[in-house]
Design a protein around this motif. Structure first.
Motif, PDB file in Angstrom:
ATOM      1  N   HIS A   1       4.408  -0.857  -7.517  1.00 46.71           N
ATOM      2  CA  HIS A   1       3.812  -1.251  -8.798  1.00 46.71           C
ATOM      3  C   HIS A   1       4.188  -0.238  -9.882  1.00 46.71           C
ATOM      4  CE1 HIS A   1       1.397  -4.679  -7.672  1.00 46.71           C
ATOM      5  NE2 HIS A   1       0.808  -3.997  -6.706  1.00 46.71           N
TER       6      HIS A   1
ATOM      7  N   SER B   1       2.654  -7.428 -10.327  1.00 40.78           N
ATOM      8  CA  SER B   1       2.638  -6.392 -11.361  1.00 40.78           C
ATOM      9  C   SER B   1       2.565  -6.998 -12.754  1.00 40.78           C
ATOM     10  CB  SER B   1       3.884  -5.506 -11.258  1.00 40.78           C
ATOM     11  OG  SER B   1       3.892  -4.791 -10.044  1.00 40.78           O
TER      12      SER B   1
ATOM     13  N   LYS C   1       6.113  -8.831  -5.637  1.00 40.06           N
ATOM     14  CA  LYS C   1       5.576  -7.625  -6.279  1.00 40.06           C
ATOM     15  C   LYS C   1       5.728  -7.706  -7.799  1.00 40.06           C
ATOM     16  CE  LYS C   1       4.041  -4.891  -4.192  1.00 40.06           C
ATOM     17  NZ  LYS C   1       2.654  -4.880  -3.745  1.00 40.06           N
TER      18      LYS C   1
END
Length: 150
Positions: A92, A13, A9
């Motif tokens: 995010h 991001s 993640k």
């Protein structure tokens, strides 16, 4: 066991042209030493050990530490969930929000009912009539561009 998902993640991001990479002009790279900041995924009860600004409910940023609350990582927040937000977008948003603090941004507020929230708004707590936004707004990116001279 959750670090693989966190790393994935973070890479998404930080690598997204919608985020703090400023259209891929700023690169965020995982390193084993010599870093500018460290992202932590921390148990809720350990959050206060990072500093007085951190508590067991929320994520925080203290100095060079971007600290993600594990409970929020797993479940988002009550306000986010009550308004139909997804866990993927929450992840995010929390990465972008806390990293925004490291970049020097303070909290922002909803610009008007129905508008996308600035990522620096405390969306975990209250949307203030705005809609979810996991990514920095054009004005937030413009401020970062000016700050970095790009």
């Amino acid at each position: 066991s959750y670090l693989g998902a966190l790393r994935s993640k973070l890479k998404e991001s930080y690598g997204s042209s919608r985020g703090w990479s400023v259209g891929n002009l700023v690169e965020y790279t995982e390193v084993t030493s010599g870093c500018n900041f460290t992202v932590w995924l921390t148990a809720a009860n350990l959050m206060p050990t990072f500093g007085a600004i951190c508590d067991s409910m929320w994520s925080c940023r203290v100095g060079a530490n971007v600290v993600i609350n594990f409970d929020r990582w797993q479940n988002a927040s009550p306000a986010w969930n009550a308004n139909g937000g997804t866990l993927d977008e929450y992840r995010h948003m929390v990465i972008n929000h806390e990293t925004g603090h490291w970049l020097g941004f303070g909290h922002d507020h909803c610009g008007g009912v129905g508008q996308p929230a600035p990522v620096m708004q405390q969306q975990s707590i209250d949307l203030q009539g705005c809609t979810f936004s996991a990514w920095p707004s054009a004005s937030e990116i413009a401020v970062l561009r000016r700050t970095l001279g790009i």
